[in-house]
Design an enzyme around this catalytic site. Structure first.
Site, short mmCIF file in Angstrom:
data_model
loop_
_atom_site.label_atom_id
_atom_site.label_comp_id
_atom_site.label_asym_id
_atom_site.label_seq_id
_atom_site.Cartn_x
_atom_site.Cartn_y
_atom_site.Cartn_z
N SER A 1 -10.29 -0.05 7.04
CA SER A 1 -9.76 0.05 5.88
C SER A 1 -9.14 -1.10 5.29
CB SER A 1 -8.70 1.13 5.92
OG SER A 1 -9.22 2.47 5.77
N SER B 1 -9.75 2.32 2.97
CA SER B 1 -8.92 3.09 2.22
C SER B 1 -8.04 2.20 1.30
CB SER B 1 -8.08 4.02 2.93
OG SER B 1 -7.25 3.06 4.02
N LYS C 1 0.78 -1.11 -0.02
CA LYS C 1 0.07 0.03 -0.03
C LYS C 1 0.82 1.61 0.13
CE LYS C 1 -4.04 1.99 2.61
NZ LYS C 1 -4.68 1.84 3.79
#
EC number: 6.3.5.7
Lengths: 495, 95
Positions: free
Chosen positions: A182, A158, A78
């Site tokens: 998330s 997210s 990420k």
């Protein structure tokens, strides 16, 4: 061997050890899949040279019989994780061009475990969002569709790029982070597994901070076994994070027996919200039956302060964000606005932050500023922290009464179409986190397991919540649920 | 508690984010929506409850107060938008 990118971590590891494939082959297969999947906008910085170099090194180690746990396994990272010399901009324009001089502890641990980084993954800006629509890179798109309907679907957020990439087999697994849901919400939206460990399990050092008392990293994978393997590699004490727990990390994979006989599973009545879609209610009931059939004892429980978790979160998280994001000032890294003649340092800050932050980030920073400002600190921030104490106590009481884990839906609905929430007020979007945010406030481990499809063919997931530091037991319960549910659906390739 | 445009402007100033005058009404309205949602917290009886400081019971780790690294000026400045002669450069701050 074809389609190596479709393997999970455990299968690929076993093939590597048997000499039936190589890390270079696995990595090339993933890189090819990534290049063919630009339409998903999941990988936003590709690092093929780094990947192939690490794959070659991994193959050499395997040959020498010196292979650590994740040796040669290609994964995505990420964009929130700082990776040395590689763009790390938290999907924000304010960090455009930022190339850290250091590596986050978690990504370093994954590297030390022999894994191969394929690149950086899309996400909501500063991890603030539930649909990946706040990203400076544009939307990440789910590989899933509503049957023949070509509407682009959100992978959640997210960690939307991570979820999309894992679901589309662009990598074997990916890192995510979870402040209010998330990891677990995007996992549920994409038919993948995501676990947020106990607060303090994974070092936060080198992960761009959103809300420090809530942020935790975790793996996003194709199976519970893979989650166990990768979580173990990510965890462990780190002197560079003062909230990192100095506890031994168990061998999580060895704890996956699938035996949950006699385990007490709590079903919290407050999670049965008014207006819950019947599909979600059925999913939850079915999951309950599966655990019961596997020998668990099902008990009704009450978590009385559940309703107040989201409002408390939307005080605490913005408050911490407003403080954490004060560092983006146009001085030390990232973007600086071009200034007019006569502009001083205040104008530099104000223009830089107005240009660099997207609207959701600006909104949260300002809400946080407001709730921390003189005259409102007690009414909002301190009150929210007191409610947080009560939310945590709800869970403590239930665990003290002998409950081993709690089963809930992971999300209030299946994934929605990108843009479908544009006209909704921000609070409506925040409701996505209604089942996951309590877990962050209480610092507990939580895992999302795919267990079904909705009528339109989109995945749905259930969440299991465990006791602090008991990820091994939680993973085992999730493993039993996974085995019973037998979720094998994959998105049909359209990209 | 309702937020008016001047409060919205003050919050933007405190947060060091430039908000154009014509954007203030919409901003104030968004604040009010979010704060309206947060107001639910007033229903909770928090009498005698300690505000949470740490979600896991722990004492922050201590270490010896000594220099453990340094001499990396180049690395520190590597990402600066404007670095000169070993310093971060900013607009004039004193007249």
């Amino acid at each position: 061997m074809s389609d190596l990118n479709k393997l999970g971590l455990a299968e690929a590891r076993d093939l590597l050890r048997k000499g039936e494939t190589t890390s270079v082959e696995l990595t090339e297969s993933c890189l090819k899949a990534i290049d063919a999947a630009n339409a998903l906008n999941a990988f936003v910085h590709k690092t093929p040279e780094i990947a192939l170099e690490r794959a070659k090194a991994a193959d050499a180690r395997i040959k020498e019989g010196d292979a650590p746990a994740m040796c040669g396994l290609p994964i995505g990272i990420k964009d929130l994780f700082c990776t040395k010399g590689v763009d790390s901009q938290a999907a924000s324009n304010i960090l455009k061009g930022f190339k850290p001089e250091y590596e986050s502890t978690v990504s370093q641990k994954l590297q030390d475990a022999g894994s191969v980084m394929l690149g950086k993954l899309n996400m909501d800006e500063f991890a603030m969002g539930s649909s990946n629509e706040t990203s400076a890179y544009g939307n990440a798109i789910s590989p899933w569709r509503r049957g023949a309907d070509e509407t682009a679907i959100t992978p959640g957020g997210s960690s939307g790029g991570s979820a999309s990439a894992v679901a589309a087999d662009l990598c074997l697994a990916a890192t995510g982070t979870d402040t209010g849901g998330s990891i677990r919400q995007p996992a549920a939206f994409t038919g993948t597994v995501g676990i947020k460990p106990t607060y303090g399990r994974c070092s936060r050092w080198g992960i761009v901070a959103f809300a420090s008392s809530l942020d935790q990293a975790g793996p996003m994978t194709k199976s519970v076994r893979d989650a166990a393997i990768m979580l173990e590699a990510m965890c462990g004490h780190d002197a560079k994070d003062s909230t990192s727990a100095d506890l031994a990390v168990p061998n999580f994979e060895a704890m996956l027996t699938g035996d949950i006989k006699g385990k007490k599973i709590g079903i919290p009545r407050e999670y049965r919200m008014d207006g819950m879609p019947s599909e979600i209610a059925k999913l939850w009931d079915d999951g309950t039956e599966m655990l019961k059939a596997a020998g668990a004892e099902i008990v009704d429980i009450s978590l009385p302060h559940t309703k107040y978790a989201l409002p408390a979160y939307y005080v605490i998280a913005p408050a911490e964000a407003s403080s954490n994001l004060a560092r983006y000032d146009g001085v030390r890294f990232g973007h600086r606005a071009s200034l007019d003649a006569g502009d001083g340092i205040t104008e530099m800050y104000e223009k830089t932050r107005a240009e660099g932050f997207g609207s959701e980030v600006q909104r949260r920073v300002m809400v946080g500023t407001y709730v921390l400002s003189a005259g409102f600190y007690d009414a909002y921030y301190n009150r929210a922290r007191k409610v947080r104490t009560l939310i945590k106590k709800d869970f403590e009481d239930v665990f003290a009464a002998g409950v081993d884990a709690i089963l809930t839906p992971a999300t209030p609905s299946a994934a929605f179409g990108l843009g479908e929430m544009n006209d909704a007020d921000p609070v409506k979007m925040y409701l996505n986190d209604v089942f996951t945010v309590t877990v962050n406030l209480a610092g507990l481990p939580g895992i999302s397991v795919p267990t079904g499809l909705d009528a339109q063919g989109l995945p749905l997931g259930l969440q299991l919540i465990g006791k602090p530091w008991d990820e091994g037991d939680l993973l085992n319960t999730a493993y039993a649920l996974e085995q019973s549910a037998g979720f094998v659906a994959k998105p049909a390739q359209w990209w | 508690m309702s937020i008016d445009q001047s409060t919205a402007a003050k919050v933007a100033k405190l947060a060091r984010i430039k908000v154009e005058e014509d954007a203030l009404p919409a901003l104030a309205e968004e604040f009010n929506t979010i704060l309206g949602f947060i107001e639910q917290l007033n229903e909770v009886d928090v009498e005698g409850v300690e505000p949470m400081t740490s979600v896991t019971p722990q004492r922050l780790a201590r270490r010896v107060d000594e220099v453990t690294d340094g001499n990396q000026q180049d690395k520190v400045l590597a990402n600066a938008p404007d670095a000169r002669e070993g310093f971060f450069a900013v607009p004039k701050v004193v007249e």
